[in-house]
Structure formats: structure tokens, C-alpha cells
Motif scaffolding. Structure first.
Motif: not given
Length: 550
Positions: A93-99
Motif C-alpha cells: 500500500i506504499g506505507y513507507t513510514d512504517w517501522s
């Protein structure tokens, strides 16, 4: 897709990041609904929203009915299920800030076992919620309301259930007087309330009522990094008493409504309140309570509080309340029964329509972690419904160990503030003191009465004794007189007898004896002879011989 921590929270998107869904913080106080069948991903959706709010500096309160939400306190791990799929979902889903990361939490527990104790006072809860908690009928609720009115009038604080019990006894003892002033107060109704009170105690109600009462400011804190504290209520054990669970959350919501100031529509909520198993709030609720719930939900947004209901079936929420829920996330529903089919139809009709989405069909086809989403736009209008892949949470999905939880409880900022139960003088102690005072006064009055009775009895007995003594004296005097008279009579009788004896003796003495008679006889013979001789002599001598002796 990067989330914007300032103005919105990323909820999810379509494949490749298409049509991202953002929860606008300025509209987050317009409430929301997370619905779906068991196992469709509601908890993960809830966890992701709470994470986003916390990161944005919004404190939250979450009822954790299964223990899974506690995982917010620990970061997720790629080696643990179901986390291995989260990275793939984030990429999809393009959730690049996920960690993976943890969030600041405070644990609470009505029973004080898995978190800080949560308490309120009986007075603060009030008769309406308490009546629902004890499942009272209208008549019994009326009597309970009178008990509260009497307590207020007499300045008696109702802090715990012991105070309420003492107050009910007090009202029962004054039932006749209270009936004249407030209306019918029957001892039968008081007895029924007391029996319900026993059931409430059996469900753990004693743990909930008392002091120190919850300070709502402890729910509205941020950590040192500016993240909102996530307040997690351990509700797995509490769910065994569903009426206590739902009434507690409703009380908490009403307290927020009463105590928080009006702030209109802030840039972000002051608090977000998540009500899991929301259907319990409305089951068997009387119309008066439903009206209060609808009023609180409608007005509390102006206090900066957003309320989010989590339930399996959207038709569990009454229409007047559901109409206030602007942000909606609908997971899959099963249309196996007529009720399920009605729920699907109802859910489909509540969304703003999107010509590209057949809502009624999609609801039954959604996969785990997928939902139909419609959120309020910055201008306040609901967005067209979209089929959305929900973002993965950054924290652990699953419970904490007992050791992990204990460490969190011991090291949070609350400390030991609520650990020690207070028991100050309140209705029970005051009424007991009054009762003891009345009992002492009654005992003193009784003792005085008994003393007076004893004195009167002693006086009576003394009077009887004096009368008896006088009678005895009179009798003695009479007896003495009688004896004296008897003695005199006897003496007179004796004297008479003596006199008679003397007379007899005299007579006897005067009476000649046989010898005397013989002598008298002889004497008479001799005398006669002599007399004759003398007579003869005398005749001769006198007559000169004219008479002769024989």
C-alpha cells in the motif's frame, strides 16, 4: 504512502497506494465506527488508529477485551506471527513510514490486578447509571433516586457500596416519613435494591466504588516525546460482568462530558475514546438511558472527545447514535441469517455511495485486513466509500507477558497514586455514629425509665412494707389489748373462782362435821335433858312445887 502526523492519520490504501484513506485530526472528534465479523481484522484496524493518534499527540482510552491491545506497549517483531506479513502489506500500500515501534501506555484494571485500580464513588455515578448497573425496574430506580436525594439533603457522602447499603437501610427505616415527602418508598422496593446490591458485589462492584476516585487528567497526558498516552483498560475479566463493563465505560464517557470544558472543534481531539463490544452498551437499555447516551455522543465532540464504537454488527448501534458516527471502517460481514442480511443492507446504506464500489456485495467479499472505509473530509463531508487495505500496526499484535505488564505498571507516571484504598468517614460511618448515638440515648432513656420504674417499684414495695408494718403494729396492739383483756378476764375469773372457793370453803368450814353433828346431837340430847331438868327444876322452883319433874 507517508502519513502526515500533523493534520491526519493514514488508515490504509488500495494496492500500490491508490486512493489513500486519511483520518483528519480536525474531524476525529466527530466519532466513528469499526465493525465486522469476528476475525476480519477489527482489532488490527483499532490498533493502527490508536498508534496514529498517539503519534499525533492525542491521548486515547481503549477497552482491551481480549488482551491483544496491550501489545501497543511493545514493538512488533518480524519473526512473530502475524508480523511477518506486515512488511509486505506496508509495501503493497506504499506505507513507507512504517517501522516496528512501541507506544507509551498506562494500564488500568477495575480489579487492580493487571493495572492501576479504577474507582469512582457511588455519588459520582448517580442513580440512573447505578440503576442500570443493578438492573432495577422503574419503581426501584425511583426509590434509589430518593435515596440519593435524601443523602444530598442530609449531607451524606456515598463513596462505596457500604455507604449505599447503609443509606438504603436508613431510607427503609424512614419509609413512612419519606413517602409523605418524596412519594412511595416501600420496604419491599428497598429490599429488592439491596438484593441487587448483593449481586453487584458478587460481580466485583466493590472494587469499582471507593476512593481515591479516578482523576480524568491522568487520561489526558503526553509522554516526554509528545506522544499521546494510550490508556488501556484490562477488560478480559471484566467482560464476565458485561453490565458492569458497559456501565463503567458509559460512566467514564459521561464524566468526560461533565468535567471537560467546551472547546468547539479543535485541530485535534483532546482524547479519543474506543468502546469495544459496543453492543453491550445498548442491550436492554431503557429509553431514558438511550436518550442520555445519544445526548452525550452528540455533544461531547464539542469537549474535544472523539468516541469510536467497535462491534461485530453495525445494526447493534441505535440509529440516533449511529447517525453521529462520521468516520466508518466496515470489515467483512457474513450474510448467513436474515439478521446478517439486514446488517449488510443497513451497512451498505450508511456509506456515501461510490459508483465504482458495490457496497452490499463487497461487504461479504472483503478479506482479512481489508475494509470499506469512509472518513470525514477536511470540509466535514463524508468521503465516498472505498475498498481499502488497512495499514499494518507498528506495535506488537498480541498480549504482553505478565512480567512485561508488571514492569509497565511499575514504571509509568501514575505510580502508586491509586494503589492504596482510602476509607474516610462517609454515609456508613456517619449513619452508624448517629445510630450508635441514638442507641446510646435510647439505652440511657431506657436505663432512666428502668431506674424510675425501679424507684417506683421500690417506693411501692416500701409502701407495702410500711403498710404491712403498720398493720402488724395495729395487729400487735390489738393482740396486746386482747391478751390484756384476756388476762384481765382470766384474772377476774380467777378472782371469782377464788372468791367462790373461799365462800365454798367458808360454807364448808361453817358446815358441821359428823363428829360435830354427833356432838351437836349429843349436846342437844344432853342439853335437852339438862334443859328439861333445868326446866323441871325451874318449874318447881318457880311454881313452888305446883309442877313436878318427870
Amino acid at each position: 504512502m507517508a502519513s502526515n502526523p500533523v493534520t491526519s492519520i493514514f488508515i490504509g490504501a488500495g494496492p500500490g497506494g491508490a486512493k489513500p484513506q486519511q483520518l483528519e485530526l480536525k474531524r476525529a472528534n466527530r466519532h466513528g465506527l469499526i465493525a465486522g465479523a469476528t476475525g476480519t481484522g477489527k482489532t488490527v484496524t483499532l490498533q493502527g488508529i490508536v498508534e496514529g493518534l498517539s503519534a499525533a499527540g492525542v491521548p486515547t482510552f481503549v477497552a482491551d477485551v481480549k488482551g491483544d491491545i496491550a501489545g501497543l506497549a511493545m514493538p512488533g517483531a518480524a519473526t512473530a506471527k502475524p508480523h511477518e506479513a506486515f512488511a509486505a502489506r506496508a509495501a503493497e500500500i506504499g506505507y513507507t513510514d512504517w517501522s516496528y515501534q512501541a507506544y507509551p501506555v498506562q494500564f488500568w484494571d477495575l480489579f487492580g490486578e493487571q493495572g492501576h485500580p479504577v474507582r469512582t464513588t457511588v455519588s459520582e455515578m448517580g442513580p440512573l447509571l447505578l440503576s442500570r448497573l443493578m438492573n432495577l425496574n422503574d419503581v426501584q430506580e425511583g426509590v434509589l433516586t430518593i435515596a440519593f436525594a435524601v443523602a444530598d439533603k442530609e449531607g451524606l457522602m456515598l463513596l462505596d457500596l457500604d455507604d449505599l447499603q447503609a443509606m438504603l437501610v436508613h431510607c427503609g427505616e424512614q419509609a413512612d416519613e419519606l413517602t409523605l415527602e418524596y412519594g412511595n418508598v416501600s420496604k419491599m422496593s428497598v429490599g429488592a435494591i439491596q438484593r441487587s446490591l448483593l449481586q453487584l458485589r458478587a460481580q466485583g462492584g466493590d472494587n469499582f466504588f471507593g476512593e481515591p476516585a479516578l482523576d480524568l487528567e491522568d487520561f489526558l497526558k503526553l509522554d516526554d516525546a509528545g506522544k499521546g498516552i494510550v490508556n488501556i483498560l484490562a477488560a478480559d475479566k471484566l467482560m464476565a460482568s458485561p453490565r458492569l463493563y458497559s456501565t463503567f465505560l458509559l460512566w467514564l464517557l459521561s464524566e468526560l462530558f461533565e468535567l471537560l470544558p467546551e472547546i468547539g472543534d479543535p485541530d485535534k481531539p483532546k482524547l479519543a475514546f474506543f468502546f469495544d463490544e459496543a453492543h453491550l452498551l445498548f442491550e436492554d437499555a431503557p429509553p431514558a438511558l438511550l436518550e442520555k447516551v445519544e445526548q452525550v455522543v452528540r455533544l461531547i465532540r464539542s469537549k474535544g472527545v472523539g468516541v469510536y464504537f467497535i462491534t461485530q454488527n453495525p445494526i447493534d448501534i441505535p440509529d440516533k447514535v449511529a447517525g453521529q458516527l462520521g468516520n466508518r471502517v466496515q470489515h467483512a460481514l457474513r450474510a448467513f441469517t436474515p439478521r446478517d442480511q439486514a446488517a449488510v443492507k443497513s451497512a451498505a446504506e450508511t456509506f456515501r455511495q461510490n459508483p465504482d464500489v458495490d457496497v452490499a456485495t463487497a461487504i461479504t467479499e472483503l478479506k482479512v485486513g481489508e475494509a470499506l472505509v469512509s472518513l470525514l473530509l477536511p470540509d466535514g463531508a463524508p468521503s465516498p466509500v472505498e475498498r481499502t487495505l488497512i495499514k499494518p500496526p507498528c506495535s506488537r499484535v498480541g498480549p504482553l507477558t505478565a512480567q512485561e505488564r508488571a514492569i509497565m505498571v511499575q514504571t509509568d507516571v501514575i505510580g502508586a497514586k491509586y494503589d492504596t484504598l482510602l476509607d474516610r468517614d462517609s454515609a456508613e460511618e456517619i449513619l452508624k455514629a448517629k445510630g450508635d448515638e441514638a442507641a446510646a440515648a435510647a439505652a440511657a432513656a431506657k436505663a432512666e425509665t428502668e431506674a424510675q420504674k425501679a424507684a417506683a417499684e421500690a417506693a411501692r414495695q416500701q409502701a407495702i412494707a410500711d403498710k404491712e408494718a403498720a398493720r402488724q403494729r395495729t395487729a400487735a396492739e390489738k393482740e396486746a389489748i386482747r391478751q390484756q383483756r384476756e388476762a384481765e378476764r382470766l384474772e377476774a375469773q380467777r378472782q371469782r373462782e377464788l372468791e367462790r372457793e373461799e365462800a365454798r370453803r367458808a360454807r364448808e368450814a361453817a358446815k358441821p362435821t359428823m363428829a360435830d353433828k354427833m356432838m351437836q346431837s349429843a349436846g342437844r340430847s344432853i342439853a335437852s335433858s339438862v334443859g328439861r331438868q333445868l326446866g323441871n327444876s325451874l318449874l318447881r322452883g318457880i311454881f313452888g312445887g305446883l309442877l313436878r319433874g318427870r
